[in-house]
Write a protein that holds these residues in place. Structure first.
Motif, PDB file in Angstrom:
ATOM      1  N   TYR A  87       0.835  -1.203   0.000  1.00  0.00           N
ATOM      2  CA  TYR A  87       0.000   0.000   0.000  1.00  0.00           C
ATOM      3  C   TYR A  87       0.873   1.257   0.000  1.00  0.00           C
ATOM      4  CZ  TYR A  87      -3.707  -3.146   1.645  1.00  0.00           C
ATOM      5  OH  TYR A  87      -4.623  -4.166   1.771  1.00  0.00           O
ATOM      6  N   PHE A 102      -5.693   3.880   2.837  1.00  0.00           N
ATOM      7  CA  PHE A 102      -4.843   2.805   2.332  1.00  0.00           C
ATOM      8  C   PHE A 102      -5.201   2.401   0.912  1.00  0.00           C
ATOM      9  CE2 PHE A 102      -2.007   0.986   5.576  1.00  0.00           C
ATOM     10  CZ  PHE A 102      -2.311   1.827   6.629  1.00  0.00           C
ATOM     11  N   GLY A 103      -6.402   2.563   0.508  1.00  0.00           N
ATOM     12  CA  GLY A 103      -6.782   2.141  -0.836  1.00  0.00           C
ATOM     13  C   GLY A 103      -6.693   0.638  -1.000  1.00  0.00           C
ATOM     14  N   GLY A 104      -6.696   0.180  -2.229  1.00  0.00           N
ATOM     15  CA  GLY A 104      -6.717  -1.247  -2.517  1.00  0.00           C
ATOM     16  C   GLY A 104      -5.356  -1.903  -2.566  1.00  0.00           C
TER      17      GLY A 104
ATOM     18  N   TYR B  35      -9.830   0.074  11.444  1.00  0.00           N
ATOM     19  CA  TYR B  35     -10.079  -0.123  10.020  1.00  0.00           C
ATOM     20  C   TYR B  35     -10.919  -1.385   9.843  1.00  0.00           C
ATOM     21  CZ  TYR B  35      -6.087   3.009   9.133  1.00  0.00           C
ATOM     22  OH  TYR B  35      -5.225   4.078   9.097  1.00  0.00           O
ATOM     23  N   GLY B  40     -10.431  -9.841   0.440  1.00  0.00           N
ATOM     24  CA  GLY B  40      -9.846  -9.483  -0.840  1.00  0.00           C
ATOM     25  C   GLY B  40      -9.826  -8.003  -1.143  1.00  0.00           C
ATOM     26  N   GLN B  41     -10.211  -7.178  -0.162  1.00  0.00           N
ATOM     27  CA  GLN B  41     -10.277  -5.731  -0.383  1.00  0.00           C
ATOM     28  C   GLN B  41      -9.184  -5.001   0.403  1.00  0.00           C
ATOM     29  OE1 GLN B  41     -12.718  -4.509  -2.566  1.00  0.00           O
ATOM     30  NE2 GLN B  41     -13.034  -6.705  -2.863  1.00  0.00           N
ATOM     31  N   GLY B  42      -9.072  -3.709   0.159  1.00  0.00           N
ATOM     32  CA  GLY B  42      -8.127  -2.880   0.901  1.00  0.00           C
ATOM     33  C   GLY B  42      -8.702  -2.482   2.250  1.00  0.00           C
ATOM     34  N   LEU B  43      -7.966  -1.658   2.967  1.00  0.00           N
ATOM     35  CA  LEU B  43      -8.402  -1.217   4.292  1.00  0.00           C
ATOM     36  C   LEU B  43      -9.346  -0.024   4.176  1.00  0.00           C
ATOM     37  CD1 LEU B  43      -5.650  -2.742   4.873  1.00  0.00           C
ATOM     38  CD2 LEU B  43      -5.559  -1.358   6.942  1.00  0.00           C
ATOM     39  N   GLU B  44     -10.401  -0.062   4.943  1.00  0.00           N
ATOM     40  CA  GLU B  44     -11.389   1.013   4.979  1.00  0.00           C
ATOM     41  C   GLU B  44     -11.314   1.678   6.350  1.00  0.00           C
ATOM     42  OE1 GLU B  44     -15.295  -0.583   4.600  1.00  0.00           O
ATOM     43  OE2 GLU B  44     -16.304   1.343   4.867  1.00  0.00           O
TER      44      GLU B  44
END
Lengths: 112, 113
Positions: A87, A102-104, B35, B40-44
């Protein structure tokens, strides 16, 4: 907050050098660039951080051009254990609440 | 020294139940972050604490989500009336006041049936 764009995935082979580029066209003057690594079933961990030019540590190098609108994380001679998600974050390092997006990430797969 | 710890490591609950997730930050770290990471996804980003105040709650997805922190120590994330879309890994991180580097815990895997 500066938005970042990075490739969704990359493949490499053991022993190769891997370069992952992150675009951050609206980076602000006070912003730093930070990279994290996340292995499956673990939380992310800090890899490297820089403001300009080049930073190197025992894990990776970070190259930042003069305009700072992009940055490249370089992993020398990758091994299978470098398979992870990477990231790129941009924000003011002196503001603990500023670097939160952080995005994907980029999913790196290292093959034998 | 000890890192960030989270409990439980896994939680399975039924739709409509309330759950509490706990985070113990690194001693002395004043900032604490929550978070959410779907499979399978990024951090939110959900919420961030500086001490026991929360300057940024913008990431909480609905009023079913709330969090509190006691002083500069333990934090609890509460999800009321859980829904299946709440199923995810919930990650906690902490950082020292003078640095933005976040140190993450192992996460709590929440499954809502």
């Amino acid at each position: 907050l500066a938005k970042t764009t990075q490739p969704i995935s990359m493949d490499s082979y053991e022993g190769q050098e891997v370069n992952i580029t992150c675009s951050h066209n609206n980076i602000a003057t006070n912003d730093y660039i930070t990279w994290y690594q996340q292995f499956p079933s673990q939380g992310p961990r800090f890899i490297i951080q820089g403001y300009k030019t080049k930073v190197t540590n025992e894990v990776a190098s970070l190259f930042i051009p003069a305009d700072r609108k992009s940055s490249t994380l370089s992993l020398p001679r990758v091994s299978l254990s470098d398979t992870a998600v990477y990231y790129c974050l941009v924000g003011d390092k002196w503001d603990a609440g500023n670097m939160l997006t952080f995005g994907g990430g980029t999913r790196l797969m290292v093959k034998p | 020294g000890a890192g960030v710890s989270q409990s439980p490591s896994n939680k399975v609950t039924e739709k409509g139940k309330d759950v509490e997730l706990r985070c113990d930050p690194i001693s002395g770290h004043t900032a604490l972050y929550w978070y959410r990471q779907r499979l399978g996804q990024g951090l939110e980003f959900l919420i961030y604490f500086q001490g026991n105040s929360a300057p940024d709650k913008s990431g909480l997805p609905s009023d079913r989500f709330s969090a509190e922190r006691t002083g500069e120590s333990v934090s609890t994330l509460t999800i009321q009336r859980t829904q299946q879309e709440d199923s995810a890994v919930y990650l906690c991180a902490s950082s020292p006041y003078t640095s933005d580097t976040q140190y993450f815990g192992p996460g709590t895997r929440l499954t809502v049936l």
